[in-house]
Design a protein around this motif. Structure first.
Motif, PDB file in Angstrom:
ATOM      1  N   ARG A 106       0.842  -1.195   0.000  1.00 11.54           N
ATOM      2  CA  ARG A 106       0.000   0.000   0.000  1.00 11.54           C
ATOM      3  C   ARG A 106       0.874   1.240   0.000  1.00 11.54           C
ATOM      4  O   ARG A 106       2.094   1.164   0.176  1.00 11.54           O
ATOM      5  N   THR A 107       0.244   2.377  -0.208  1.00 14.32           N
ATOM      6  CA  THR A 107       0.980   3.637  -0.171  1.00 14.32           C
ATOM      7  C   THR A 107       1.219   4.056   1.280  1.00 14.32           C
ATOM      8  O   THR A 107       0.413   3.766   2.166  1.00 14.32           O
ATOM      9  N   LEU A 108       2.337   4.721   1.483  1.00 16.49           N
ATOM     10  CA  LEU A 108       2.635   5.285   2.797  1.00 16.49           C
ATOM     11  C   LEU A 108       1.819   6.550   2.999  1.00 16.49           C
ATOM     12  O   LEU A 108       1.566   7.291   2.052  1.00 16.49           O
ATOM     13  N   GLY A 109       1.444   6.791   4.225  1.00 22.19           N
ATOM     14  CA  GLY A 109       0.728   8.009   4.571  1.00 22.19           C
ATOM     15  C   GLY A 109       1.395   8.694   5.745  1.00 22.19           C
ATOM     16  O   GLY A 109       2.329   8.166   6.353  1.00 22.19           O
ATOM     17  N   ARG A 110       0.912   9.862   6.078  1.00 19.67           N
ATOM     18  CA  ARG A 110       1.480  10.648   7.170  1.00 19.67           C
ATOM     19  C   ARG A 110       1.522   9.869   8.481  1.00 19.67           C
ATOM     20  O   ARG A 110       2.449  10.035   9.280  1.00 19.67           O
ATOM     21  N   ASP A 111       0.538   9.016   8.725  1.00 22.55           N
ATOM     22  CA  ASP A 111       0.490   8.246   9.973  1.00 22.55           C
ATOM     23  C   ASP A 111       1.577   7.182  10.054  1.00 22.55           C
ATOM     24  O   ASP A 111       1.790   6.589  11.117  1.00 22.55           O
ATOM     25  N   ASP A 112       2.271   6.946   8.967  1.00 24.60           N
ATOM     26  CA  ASP A 112       3.300   5.906   8.918  1.00 24.60           C
ATOM     27  C   ASP A 112       4.695   6.427   9.252  1.00 24.60           C
ATOM     28  O   ASP A 112       5.662   5.664   9.230  1.00 24.60           O
ATOM     29  N   TYR A 113       4.805   7.714   9.570  1.00 24.43           N
ATOM     30  CA  TYR A 113       6.142   8.289   9.752  1.00 24.43           C
ATOM     31  C   TYR A 113       6.976   7.540  10.792  1.00 24.43           C
ATOM     32  O   TYR A 113       8.143   7.221  10.542  1.00 24.43           O
ATOM     33  N   ALA A 114       6.436   7.255  11.950  1.00 24.97           N
ATOM     34  CA  ALA A 114       7.228   6.647  13.023  1.00 24.97           C
ATOM     35  C   ALA A 114       7.831   5.311  12.581  1.00 24.97           C
ATOM     36  O   ALA A 114       9.025   5.065  12.773  1.00 24.97           O
ATOM     37  N   GLN A 115       7.009   4.456  11.972  1.00 22.33           N
ATOM     38  CA  GLN A 115       7.512   3.159  11.527  1.00 22.33           C
ATOM     39  C   GLN A 115       8.502   3.312  10.372  1.00 22.33           C
ATOM     40  O   GLN A 115       9.544   2.642  10.340  1.00 22.33           O
ATOM     41  N   ALA A 116       8.191   4.182   9.423  1.00 21.18           N
ATOM     42  CA  ALA A 116       9.078   4.395   8.277  1.00 21.18           C
ATOM     43  C   ALA A 116      10.408   4.977   8.744  1.00 21.18           C
ATOM     44  O   ALA A 116      11.474   4.577   8.264  1.00 21.18           O
ATOM     45  N   ALA A 117      10.377   5.896   9.700  1.00 25.68           N
ATOM     46  CA  ALA A 117      11.606   6.513  10.203  1.00 25.68           C
ATOM     47  C   ALA A 117      12.511   5.474  10.861  1.00 25.68           C
ATOM     48  O   ALA A 117      13.737   5.539  10.723  1.00 25.68           O
ATOM     49  N   GLU A 118      11.931   4.509  11.559  1.00 26.54           N
ATOM     50  CA  GLU A 118      12.724   3.433  12.162  1.00 26.54           C
ATOM     51  C   GLU A 118      13.451   2.623  11.089  1.00 26.54           C
ATOM     52  O   GLU A 118      14.632   2.295  11.246  1.00 26.54           O
ATOM     53  N   ILE A 119      12.752   2.301  10.016  1.00 29.30           N
ATOM     54  CA  ILE A 119      13.356   1.523   8.935  1.00 29.30           C
ATOM     55  C   ILE A 119      14.444   2.340   8.245  1.00 29.30           C
ATOM     56  O   ILE A 119      15.547   1.836   8.001  1.00 29.30           O
ATOM     57  N   PHE A 120      14.168   3.607   7.935  1.00 26.11           N
ATOM     58  CA  PHE A 120      15.168   4.462   7.307  1.00 26.11           C
ATOM     59  C   PHE A 120      16.405   4.583   8.196  1.00 26.11           C
ATOM     60  O   PHE A 120      17.539   4.546   7.710  1.00 26.11           O
ATOM     61  N   ALA A 121      16.218   4.735   9.504  1.00 30.47           N
ATOM     62  CA  ALA A 121      17.347   4.867  10.426  1.00 30.47           C
ATOM     63  C   ALA A 121      18.180   3.586  10.452  1.00 30.47           C
ATOM     64  O   ALA A 121      19.419   3.637  10.452  1.00 30.47           O
ATOM     65  N   PHE A 122      17.524   2.445  10.473  1.00 29.49           N
ATOM     66  CA  PHE A 122      18.223   1.154  10.490  1.00 29.49           C
ATOM     67  C   PHE A 122      19.060   0.979   9.224  1.00 29.49           C
ATOM     68  O   PHE A 122      20.244   0.648   9.283  1.00 29.49           O
ATOM     69  N   VAL A 123      18.445   1.221   8.076  1.00 27.20           N
ATOM     70  CA  VAL A 123      19.145   1.052   6.800  1.00 27.20           C
ATOM     71  C   VAL A 123      20.278   2.073   6.663  1.00 27.20           C
ATOM     72  O   VAL A 123      21.378   1.736   6.218  1.00 27.20           O
ATOM     73  N   HIS A 124      20.027   3.302   7.089  1.00 32.65           N
ATOM     74  CA  HIS A 124      21.068   4.325   7.019  1.00 32.65           C
ATOM     75  C   HIS A 124      22.264   3.931   7.884  1.00 32.65           C
ATOM     76  O   HIS A 124      23.423   4.107   7.481  1.00 32.65           O
ATOM     77  N   ALA A 125      22.008   3.397   9.078  1.00 32.12           N
ATOM     78  CA  ALA A 125      23.098   2.977   9.971  1.00 32.12           C
ATOM     79  C   ALA A 125      23.934   1.869   9.315  1.00 32.12           C
ATOM     80  O   ALA A 125      25.169   1.872   9.435  1.00 32.12           O
ATOM     81  N   LEU A 126      23.291   0.940   8.632  1.00 30.63           N
ATOM     82  CA  LEU A 126      24.028  -0.101   7.916  1.00 30.63           C
ATOM     83  C   LEU A 126      24.896   0.505   6.824  1.00 30.63           C
ATOM     84  O   LEU A 126      26.078   0.159   6.685  1.00 30.63           O
ATOM     85  N   HIS A 127      24.311   1.403   6.043  1.00 31.70           N
ATOM     86  CA  HIS A 127      25.071   2.060   4.984  1.00 31.70           C
ATOM     87  C   HIS A 127      26.237   2.865   5.559  1.00 31.70           C
ATOM     88  O   HIS A 127      27.356   2.804   5.054  1.00 31.70           O
ATOM     89  N   GLN A 128      25.985   3.609   6.607  1.00 31.38           N
ATOM     90  CA  GLN A 128      27.006   4.465   7.188  1.00 31.38           C
ATOM     91  C   GLN A 128      28.155   3.623   7.760  1.00 31.38           C
ATOM     92  O   GLN A 128      29.315   3.972   7.594  1.00 31.38           O
ATOM     93  N   ALA A 129      27.824   2.508   8.385  1.00 31.09           N
ATOM     94  CA  ALA A 129      28.862   1.649   8.960  1.00 31.09           C
ATOM     95  C   ALA A 129      29.741   1.023   7.882  1.00 31.09           C
ATOM     96  O   ALA A 129      30.948   0.849   8.080  1.00 31.09           O
ATOM     97  N   ASN A 130      29.141   0.704   6.755  1.00 34.61           N
ATOM     98  CA  ASN A 130      29.877   0.017   5.704  1.00 34.61           C
ATOM     99  C   ASN A 130      30.455   0.938   4.638  1.00 34.61           C
ATOM    100  O   ASN A 130      31.380   0.548   3.918  1.00 34.61           O
ATOM    101  N   ARG A 131      29.906   2.128   4.499  1.00 31.76           N
ATOM    102  CA  ARG A 131      30.399   3.093   3.504  1.00 31.76           C
ATOM    103  C   ARG A 131      30.453   4.494   4.108  1.00 31.76           C
ATOM    104  O   ARG A 131      29.757   5.409   3.664  1.00 31.76           O
ATOM    105  N   PRO A 132      31.291   4.689   5.129  1.00 33.22           N
ATOM    106  CA  PRO A 132      31.365   6.015   5.751  1.00 33.22           C
ATOM    107  C   PRO A 132      31.887   7.089   4.798  1.00 33.22           C
ATOM    108  O   PRO A 132      31.728   8.282   5.069  1.00 33.22           O
ATOM    109  N   ASP A 133      32.487   6.656   3.693  1.00 27.95           N
ATOM    110  CA  ASP A 133      32.963   7.623   2.702  1.00 27.95           C
ATOM    111  C   ASP A 133      31.807   8.247   1.921  1.00 27.95           C
ATOM    112  O   ASP A 133      31.954   9.301   1.320  1.00 27.95           O
ATOM    113  N   ILE A 134      30.660   7.605   1.939  1.00 25.57           N
ATOM    114  CA  ILE A 134      29.485   8.092   1.205  1.00 25.57           C
ATOM    115  C   ILE A 134      28.388   8.583   2.156  1.00 25.57           C
ATOM    116  O   ILE A 134      27.753   9.594   1.900  1.00 25.57           O
ATOM    117  N   TYR A 135      28.168   7.852   3.256  1.00 27.27           N
ATOM    118  CA  TYR A 135      27.076   8.164   4.177  1.00 27.27           C
ATOM    119  C   TYR A 135      27.621   8.797   5.450  1.00 27.27           C
ATOM    120  O   TYR A 135      28.481   8.234   6.118  1.00 27.27           O
TER     121      TYR A 135
END
Length: 78
Positions: free
Chosen positions: A11-40
Motif C-alpha cells: 500500500r501507499t505510505l501516509g502521514r500516519d506511517d512516519y514513526a515506523q518508516a523513520a525506524e526503517i530508514f534509520a536502520f538502513v542508514h546505519a548499515l550504509h554508514q557503517a559500511n560506507r562512511p565515505d558516502i554516508y
C-alpha cells in the motif's frame, strides 16, 4: 510458495506511517554508514518528518510499503 511466507499487503505510505518508516530508514542508514562512511555521514534523523510529509503530499511521489498486521515490513529503495 515456501511455508514461511505469510500474506502481506502493498500500500501507499501516509502521514500516519512516519514513526515506523523513520525506524526503517534509520536502520538502513546505519548499515550504509557503517559500511560506507565515505558516502554516508552519521545522522540521528536520516529522514525528517517534514521531508516525509512533503513526499506524502506530493502527487508525483509514489511511496509504497509492505504491511502485515498494521506493521510495516519494508520499503522500496529510493
Amino acid at each position: 510458495m515456501p511455508k514461511n511466507v505469510e500474506n502481506f499487503e502493498i500500500r501507499t505510505l501516509g502521514r500516519d506511517d512516519y514513526a515506523q518508516a523513520a525506524e526503517i530508514f534509520a536502520f538502513v542508514h546505519a548499515l550504509h554508514q557503517a559500511n560506507r562512511p565515505d558516502i554516508y555521514r552519521k545522522t540521528n534523523v536520516p529522514l525528517g518528518e517534514d521531508e516525509f510529509f512533503k513526499m506524502c503530499d506530493d502527487p508525483h511521489e509514489i511511496m509504497l510499503c509492505a504491511v502485515r498486521d498494521d506493521k510495516i515490513l519494508g520499503l522500496p529503495a529510493r
